[in-house]
Design a protein around this motif. Structure first.
Motif, PDB file in Angstrom:
ATOM      1  N   LYS A 128       0.886  -1.243   0.090  1.00  0.00           N
ATOM      2  CA  LYS A 128       0.037   0.088  -0.089  1.00  0.00           C
ATOM      3  C   LYS A 128       0.714   1.079   0.079  1.00  0.00           C
ATOM      4  O   LYS A 128       0.614   2.204  -0.754  1.00  0.00           O
ATOM      5  CB  LYS A 128      -0.826   0.037   1.112  1.00  0.00           C
ATOM      6  CG  LYS A 128      -1.954   1.159   1.425  1.00  0.00           C
ATOM      7  CD  LYS A 128      -2.911   1.083   0.601  1.00  0.00           C
ATOM      8  CE  LYS A 128      -3.803   2.474   0.901  1.00  0.00           C
ATOM      9  NZ  LYS A 128      -4.816   2.549   0.069  1.00  0.00           N
ATOM     10  N   LYS A 142      -0.619   7.104   9.130  1.00  0.00           N
ATOM     11  CA  LYS A 142      -1.377   6.542   8.239  1.00  0.00           C
ATOM     12  C   LYS A 142      -1.292   5.142   7.893  1.00  0.00           C
ATOM     13  O   LYS A 142      -2.055   4.371   7.915  1.00  0.00           O
ATOM     14  CB  LYS A 142      -0.936   7.341   6.874  1.00  0.00           C
ATOM     15  CG  LYS A 142      -1.675   8.602   6.648  1.00  0.00           C
ATOM     16  CD  LYS A 142      -1.192   9.087   5.311  1.00  0.00           C
ATOM     17  CE  LYS A 142      -1.816  10.577   5.036  1.00  0.00           C
ATOM     18  NZ  LYS A 142      -1.396  11.149   3.687  1.00  0.00           N
ATOM     19  N   ARG A 145      -3.134   3.711  10.896  1.00  0.00           N
ATOM     20  CA  ARG A 145      -4.297   3.524  10.949  1.00  0.00           C
ATOM     21  C   ARG A 145      -5.001   2.555  10.160  1.00  0.00           C
ATOM     22  O   ARG A 145      -5.976   1.907  10.251  1.00  0.00           O
ATOM     23  CB  ARG A 145      -4.941   5.031  10.692  1.00  0.00           C
ATOM     24  CG  ARG A 145      -4.928   6.101  11.807  1.00  0.00           C
ATOM     25  CD  ARG A 145      -5.737   7.015  11.509  1.00  0.00           C
ATOM     26  NE  ARG A 145      -5.304   7.879  10.375  1.00  0.00           N
ATOM     27  CZ  ARG A 145      -4.401   8.724   9.878  1.00  0.00           C
ATOM     28  NH1 ARG A 145      -3.796   9.116  11.126  1.00  0.00           N
ATOM     29  NH2 ARG A 145      -4.014   9.242   8.955  1.00  0.00           N
ATOM     30  N   TYR A 146      -4.020   2.508   8.938  1.00  0.00           N
ATOM     31  CA  TYR A 146      -4.749   1.609   7.827  1.00  0.00           C
ATOM     32  C   TYR A 146      -4.409  -0.002   8.314  1.00  0.00           C
ATOM     33  O   TYR A 146      -5.448  -0.724   8.340  1.00  0.00           O
ATOM     34  CB  TYR A 146      -3.578   1.596   6.637  1.00  0.00           C
ATOM     35  CG  TYR A 146      -3.971   0.568   5.415  1.00  0.00           C
ATOM     36  CD1 TYR A 146      -5.178   0.773   4.675  1.00  0.00           C
ATOM     37  CD2 TYR A 146      -3.207  -0.203   5.386  1.00  0.00           C
ATOM     38  CE1 TYR A 146      -5.429  -0.030   3.532  1.00  0.00           C
ATOM     39  CE2 TYR A 146      -3.352  -1.294   4.410  1.00  0.00           C
ATOM     40  CZ  TYR A 146      -4.418  -1.061   3.106  1.00  0.00           C
ATOM     41  OH  TYR A 146      -4.806  -1.962   2.421  1.00  0.00           O
ATOM     42  N   TYR A 149      -7.139  -0.852  11.134  1.00  0.00           N
ATOM     43  CA  TYR A 149      -8.434  -0.828  10.254  1.00  0.00           C
ATOM     44  C   TYR A 149      -8.707  -2.194   9.677  1.00  0.00           C
ATOM     45  O   TYR A 149      -9.671  -2.997   9.538  1.00  0.00           O
ATOM     46  CB  TYR A 149      -8.771   0.163   9.075  1.00  0.00           C
ATOM     47  CG  TYR A 149      -9.954   0.049   8.272  1.00  0.00           C
ATOM     48  CD1 TYR A 149     -11.107   0.277   8.702  1.00  0.00           C
ATOM     49  CD2 TYR A 149      -9.785  -0.513   6.943  1.00  0.00           C
ATOM     50  CE1 TYR A 149     -12.268  -0.080   7.821  1.00  0.00           C
ATOM     51  CE2 TYR A 149     -10.791  -0.751   6.321  1.00  0.00           C
ATOM     52  CZ  TYR A 149     -12.203  -0.727   6.569  1.00  0.00           C
ATOM     53  OH  TYR A 149     -12.968  -0.811   5.663  1.00  0.00           O
ATOM     54  N   ARG A 150      -7.532  -2.588   8.925  1.00  0.00           N
ATOM     55  CA  ARG A 150      -7.490  -4.019   8.431  1.00  0.00           C
ATOM     56  C   ARG A 150      -7.544  -5.154   9.563  1.00  0.00           C
ATOM     57  O   ARG A 150      -7.930  -6.401   9.074  1.00  0.00           O
ATOM     58  CB  ARG A 150      -6.172  -4.232   7.668  1.00  0.00           C
ATOM     59  CG  ARG A 150      -6.272  -3.358   6.448  1.00  0.00           C
ATOM     60  CD  ARG A 150      -7.123  -3.403   5.460  1.00  0.00           C
ATOM     61  NE  ARG A 150      -6.880  -4.492   4.606  1.00  0.00           N
ATOM     62  CZ  ARG A 150      -7.734  -4.871   3.630  1.00  0.00           C
ATOM     63  NH1 ARG A 150      -8.531  -4.217   3.222  1.00  0.00           N
ATOM     64  NH2 ARG A 150      -7.214  -6.043   2.852  1.00  0.00           N
TER      65      ARG A 150
END
Length: 166
Positions: A128, A142, A145-146, A149-150
């Motif tokens: 990513k 970032k 957080r990504y 979230y996953r």
């Protein structure tokens, strides 16, 4: 049989699907009508059958008898499939709980799976955000957080910066 032929199901998920009455297919009333007045006159109420819970219990017992239904096997396959799509253990656990799988079975399946969650998190982050991973605080947050979230744990995310330094 059709439901189990498409993919594995947990007992609670299969029971829920079997208890849901089938909805008959009907085209929208205006599909064949030339005017709205004609469509209103052709509306026919459709009766939905009630499904007997005892019959569903018999179907579930029959599936267990023939080894077509197994929550442990379902949890293992689900973990494998969802981890290959880039999801972490935390998110997979919550999805399995929503599907009605027992928490003990989920914990056992996660312990028995041979998935290196730190490597999965690192591969997902580099796919990513590119390699090397950002070290600036704003960009690093970032990534954090990504991955949160996953469904990856905080320790796994910290490990990708600690263990995979180039």
């Amino acid at each position: 049989m059709r439901l189990l032929g498409q993919r594995d199901h947990g007992e609670a998920e299969l029971r829920r699907k079997l208890l849901t009455p089938p909805q008959p297919f009907s085209r929208p009333s205006a599909y064949n009508a030339k005017s709205t007045g004609e469509a209103r006159s052709k509306v026919v109420p459709q009766v939905v059958e009630e499904i007997c819970p005892q019959l569903v219990d018999q179907v579930i017992a029959y599936c267990y008898q023939h080894s077509w239904l197994d929550d442990e096997k379902f949890a293992g396959h689900y973990i494998s499939g969802r981890s290959n799509k880039g999801l972490g253990a935390q998110r997979i656990r919550s999805e399995l709980i929503q599907k009605g799988v027992d928490k003990e079975i989920i914990t056992q399946a996660l312990e028995n799976c041979e998935i290196d969650w730190c490597t999965k998190a690192y591969d997902l982050a580099t796919r990513k955000f590119g390699q090397p991973l950002p070290t600036d605080w704003k960009e690093k947050s970032k990534v954090l957080r990504y991955l949160l979230y996953r469904g990856f744990f905080q320790e796994e995310i910290q490990a990708i910066y600690r263990d995979f330094e180039d």
